[in-house]
Write an enzyme that holds these catalytic residues in place. Structure first.
Site, short mmCIF file in Angstrom:
data_model
loop_
_atom_site.label_atom_id
_atom_site.label_comp_id
_atom_site.label_asym_id
_atom_site.label_seq_id
_atom_site.Cartn_x
_atom_site.Cartn_y
_atom_site.Cartn_z
CB ILE A 1 -1.31 7.08 -4.26
CG1 ILE A 1 0.03 6.47 -3.89
CG2 ILE A 1 -1.42 8.50 -3.75
CD1 ILE A 1 1.23 7.13 -4.55
CB ILE B 1 -0.92 0.02 1.22
CG1 ILE B 1 -1.75 -1.27 1.29
CG2 ILE B 1 -1.84 1.25 1.18
CD1 ILE B 1 -2.52 -1.43 2.60
CE1 TYR B 2 5.48 1.80 -3.25
CE2 TYR B 2 3.79 0.20 -3.85
CZ TYR B 2 5.12 0.54 -3.71
OH TYR B 2 6.08 -0.36 -4.04
CG PHE B 3 0.41 5.68 2.53
CD1 PHE B 3 -0.86 5.99 2.99
CD2 PHE B 3 0.89 4.40 2.72
CE1 PHE B 3 -1.64 5.03 3.62
CE2 PHE B 3 0.12 3.43 3.35
CZ PHE B 3 -1.14 3.75 3.81
#
Length: 176
Positions: A103, A37-39
Site C-alpha cells: 500500500i 514497505i507497508y502491506f
C-alpha cells in the site's frame, strides 16, 4: 510482550530543536536511511484495525515488523513484533503470494540518540518533513508516557501527533 511507548511531533524549527537536544547531551547512536514497505491484509483492512505490517530496509539489513493497535489515547503505545530477515525481496514475494497488498513505501533519514533509557529519533520523511519520536520499551504505560512527555517539554515540544507516518502519507495522498 514488548510495548513500544512512543510520542511524536513535527519539528517546525530544526535549529531550535537541535540546540535544545544538544543541551541535554544525548549519546548519538546512528544515522540511517530507512525504506519501509507497508502491506495490507487480504481479508481485513489494517487501517480500520489500526495495525501495520511492513518490511524495513536499513542500510542493507532487513526486518519484518508487525505493530498491533494503539493501546493508549495519549501516545502511540503498541505491541510490536520485529525480526530480522535475510531478503526483503523474498519476503515481499511471500507476502504477494499470500495476497497481501503493498500500500505504500516510505523513505526516511533517521538520526538516533539515547538519553538514559529513552530513544530519541529525528526523522526526515520524503514529502512530509521532519519529525521527532521519543520512545521507550516499557511495561508501565502511564509512567513511561509521563517520562516521555516530560522530556518532550524539555525539548520544547508542544503539539503531538498520534498518526503513524503511513497515516500521514495516506492523508496527504487524499488531499492531492
Amino acid at each position: 510482550m514488548n510495548l513500544e511507548v512512543e510520542i511524536k511531533a513535527k519539528i517546525l524549527d530544526i535549529d531550535f530543536f537541535t540546540t535544545r537536544l544538544n543541551s541535554l547531551k544525548p549519546k548519538f547512536i546512528s544515522n540511517e536511511n530507512h525504506i519501509d514497505i507497508y502491506f495490507n491484509h487480504p481479508e481485513k483492512n489494517f487501517t480500520e484495525t489500526d495495525e501495520a505490517l511492513r518490511i524495513r530496509s536499513i542500510n542493507g539489513s532487513f526486518f519484518i515488523t508487525y505493530k498491533g493497535p494503539k493501546l493508549s489515547s495519549r501516545s502511540k503505545t503498541r505491541n510490536e513484533i520485529e525480526t530480522e530477515i535475510s531478503s526483503a525481496l523474498e519476503c515481499k514475494e511471500i507476502f504477494n503470494a499470500l495476497n497481501f497488498v503493498e500500500i505504500a513505501t516510505i523513505e526516511k533519514n533517521r538520526k538516533t540518540y539515547k538519553l538514559n533509557d529513552i530513544t530519541i529519533c529525528t526523522d526526515t520523511i520524503k514529502d512530509l518533513g521532519t519529525f521527532v519520536e521519543l520512545e521507550k520499551i516499557a511495561e508501565d504505560i502511564n509512567q513511561t508516557e509521563d517520562d516521555l512527555f516530560s522530556l518532550g517539554t524539555s525539548l520544547g515540544i508542544k503539539d503531538y501527533i498520534q498518526n503513524s507516518y503511513l497515516e500521514l502519507i495516506q492523508k496527504n495522498e487524499k488531499k492531492c
